[in-house]
Design a protein around this motif. Structure first.
Motif, PDB file in Angstrom:
ATOM      1  N   MET A  27       0.824  -1.209   0.000  1.00 40.61           N
ATOM      2  CA  MET A  27       0.000   0.000   0.000  1.00 40.61           C
ATOM      3  C   MET A  27       0.860   1.261   0.000  1.00 40.61           C
ATOM      4  O   MET A  27       0.522   2.266  -0.644  1.00 40.61           O
ATOM      5  N   ALA A  31       0.761   4.098  -2.909  1.00 37.77           N
ATOM      6  CA  ALA A  31       0.500   5.502  -2.583  1.00 37.77           C
ATOM      7  C   ALA A  31       1.640   6.399  -3.079  1.00 37.77           C
ATOM      8  O   ALA A  31       1.405   7.512  -3.611  1.00 37.77           O
ATOM      9  N   LEU A  35       1.264   9.338  -5.846  1.00 34.77           N
ATOM     10  CA  LEU A  35       1.635  10.723  -5.532  1.00 34.77           C
ATOM     11  C   LEU A  35       2.681  11.251  -6.502  1.00 34.77           C
ATOM     12  O   LEU A  35       2.578  12.392  -7.009  1.00 34.77           O
ATOM     13  N   GLY A  80       5.509   9.743   5.081  1.00 33.05           N
ATOM     14  CA  GLY A  80       5.418   8.314   4.780  1.00 33.05           C
ATOM     15  C   GLY A  80       6.521   7.519   5.466  1.00 33.05           C
ATOM     16  O   GLY A  80       6.288   6.431   5.997  1.00 33.05           O
TER      17      GLY A  80
END
Length: 381
Positions: A27, A31, A35, A80
């Protein structure tokens, strides 16, 4: 404390086969790619807009927009990375610690403590699981202590029954013999009531001797020293029928059989088992001549035997009572005996690792008893 380990866990199926860490990694990568793709697309649209724009202020605004996107990407990247560290050390590592502790307990070390410090939910979960482990271990130890105490108590009771019944034989013989001598020597001087009293005393002593002999047989079942060997049950049945030959001839009983197998057991006790069941079938006969059939069928690692007769039968409500020691369903003057025969049969069968029961669903008149005994291995056979 270390006991036998638990069986291995079942393998996960479907999406559950992937660990949680891989889900977070996948995941996170998705992501990040989304982005990055969004920033690249935004920069491409900005470059195209700058080429089409004529006002000098538009290019400056687009450059500022690009700078904001770059800063936003850097912030998202840092966020992140920080989130990945938090998940790794605050979630995944404690889960791995708890899983390792659970595997240690499942491997057989039931004294191993289950505990993790973080996060709060896993800490609470680990405390609940550890509390359950402690209660299970405590109950298991208590049950093990009680089983050990029960084994010791049973051993002492068997020893007491053996010694007591053995030592009571001689006094009873003296009571019976001297009472009979008293009647023989002074019989002419005694009235009918005195002779009746002597008869009651002798009869009571003889019945007590029968009870003691049966109790000795019952206590010897788990005290045999002969061990277990491969036994041909057909030959043991022949021996039992030879012992009952006079009774069978007097009652005109007919005993039939299937082909009987070889099993793993004690020859003497199995002979006594067949003899008691056949004798029981003859004793509780109906008006017709007794017909008894001994059957045997294979069931996995066990042989299931049966003894069927055409006698008076047993009501299903007494299916458990008849196997209790010294329990009788009929008066002694109608059917003689001490009421220990079926209890002895059940103890012999259970000593061999099988079960004995009354088949309440059997067809026809009479009673059908079924019991299981372990089959002889190929090496033994």
């Amino acid at each position: 404390m270390s006991i036998n380990p638990l069986p291995p866990p079942r393998e996960p199926t479907g999406l559950g086969r992937l660990p949680v860490a891989r889900w977070f990694l996948i995941m996170g990568l998705v992501a990040g790619v989304v982005l990055l793709a969004g920033i690249v697309i935004a920069m491409m649209f900005g470059s195209r807009a700058r080429a089409l724009a004529r006002a000098p202020g538009v290019a400056e605004q687009l450059d500022q927009l690009n700078m904001v996107l770059i800063v936003l990407f850097a912030v998202m990247l840092a966020f992140g990375i920080a989130l990945a560290f938090i998940i790794r050390f605050a979630v995944l590592k404690p889960i791995d610690q708890l899983a390792q502790q659970v595997r240690t307990v499942a491997a057989g070390d039931f004294d191993h403590t289950l505990h993790v410090d973080r996060p709060a939910e896993l800490a609470v979960l680990s405390s609940h699981v550890d509390s359950m482990r402690r209660r299970i271990v405590s109950a298991w130890r208590m049950a093990d202590d009680q089983a050990e105490e029960l084994r010791r108590s049973n051993g002492e009771l068997e020893q007491f029954a053996y010694v007591a019944s053995h030592d009571l034989q001689e006094p009873l013989r003296k009571i019976a013999s001297f009472t009979q001598m008293l009647e023989q020597r002074y019989g002419s001087e005694l009235d009918e009531r005195a002779k009746q009293y002597i008869h009651y005393a002798v009869d009571g002593a003889k019945r007590m001797q029968l009870l003691i002999n049966d109790l000795l047989d019952f206590s010897r079942v788990s005290r045999v020293t002969g061990g277990k060997t491969t036994v041909d049950t057909g030959k043991t049945l022949d021996t039992a029928l030879d012992n009952l030959s006079a009774t069978i001839e007097d009652t005109e009983a007919t005993v039939t059989r299937d082909e009987l197998p070889a099993i793993r057991g004690n020859r003497v006790q199995l002979t006594q088992l067949f003899q008691n069941l056949v004798e029981n079938a003859i004793k509780f006969r109906s008006e017709a001549s007794p017909r008894i059939h001994i059957g045997a069928t294979r069931s996995g690692d066990m042989w299931e035997f049966s003894c069927s007769d055409n006698g008076i039968g047993v009501e299903s409500k007494y299916a458990d009572r008849i196997f209790l020691i010294f329990q009788r369903l009929h008066p002694r003057d109608v059917y003689p005996g001490t009421g220990i025969g079926l209890a002895l049969c059940r103890k012999i069968v259970e000593y061999h690792g099988g079960q004995l029961w009354l088949d309440g669903d059997a067809e026809g008149r009479g009673a059908t008893f079924r019991w299981t005994l372990p089959a002889a291995g190929d090496d033994d056979a």
